[in-house]
Motif scaffolding. Structure first.
Motif: not given
Length: 140
Positions: A70-74, A97-100
């Motif tokens: 999952k892409i997350i932020s604060v 973020v660009q992890f695949d």
């Protein structure tokens, strides 16, 4: 490098020549293992310094072969806090973020972490016991 660091680098499947390029640093010590918000905010501060953005991709294993991502932020701090508690005993990896996830095909968690380190040259990792948050880097 201490013996425990070398041992962890063995666990994640790094070969000797690769291990010599790897560095492991304890970023946060967390004696309680609990995901308090101060620790999570500190992780996001470090993510911003390392990845240059306030977002990252997290991945975790929750009784399945393939990791969940999952892409997350604060802004997702409560999600992260709940996830951290729910997956107690498992790794939680913070990557760019660009992890695949499709780029790495290893099924073993530790080998997956090792290949992620080789591919992206750095990662942040919550240990399974949650007593430490580690920062791993690799000189290419």
């Amino acid at each position: 490098m201490t013996n425990s660091c070398e041992g962890f680098l063995d666990i994640i499947g790094l070969e000797q020549n690769t291990r010599e390029k790897a560095k492991l640093m304890v970023l946060i010590e967390n004696p309680s293992g609990e995901p308090n918000k101060e620790i999570l905010f500190n992780i996001f501060d470090f993510i911003k310094k390392v990845y240059g953005t306030e977002k990252c991709t997290i991945l975790w294993w929750d009784g399945q072969i393939k990791p969940s991502t999952k892409i997350i932020s604060v802004e997702d701090i409560e999600f992260l806090q709940n996830l951290w508690s729910r997956i107690a005993g498992n790794y939680l990896v913070f990557l760019p973020v660009q992890f695949d996830v499709k780029q790495i095909t290893q099924k073993d968690e530790e080998e997956f972490i090792g290949l992620s380190l080789i591919t992206y040259s750095h990662l942040i990792l919550k240990s399974p016991d949650a007593y430490e948050v580690l920062y791993l880097t690799m000189n290419k």
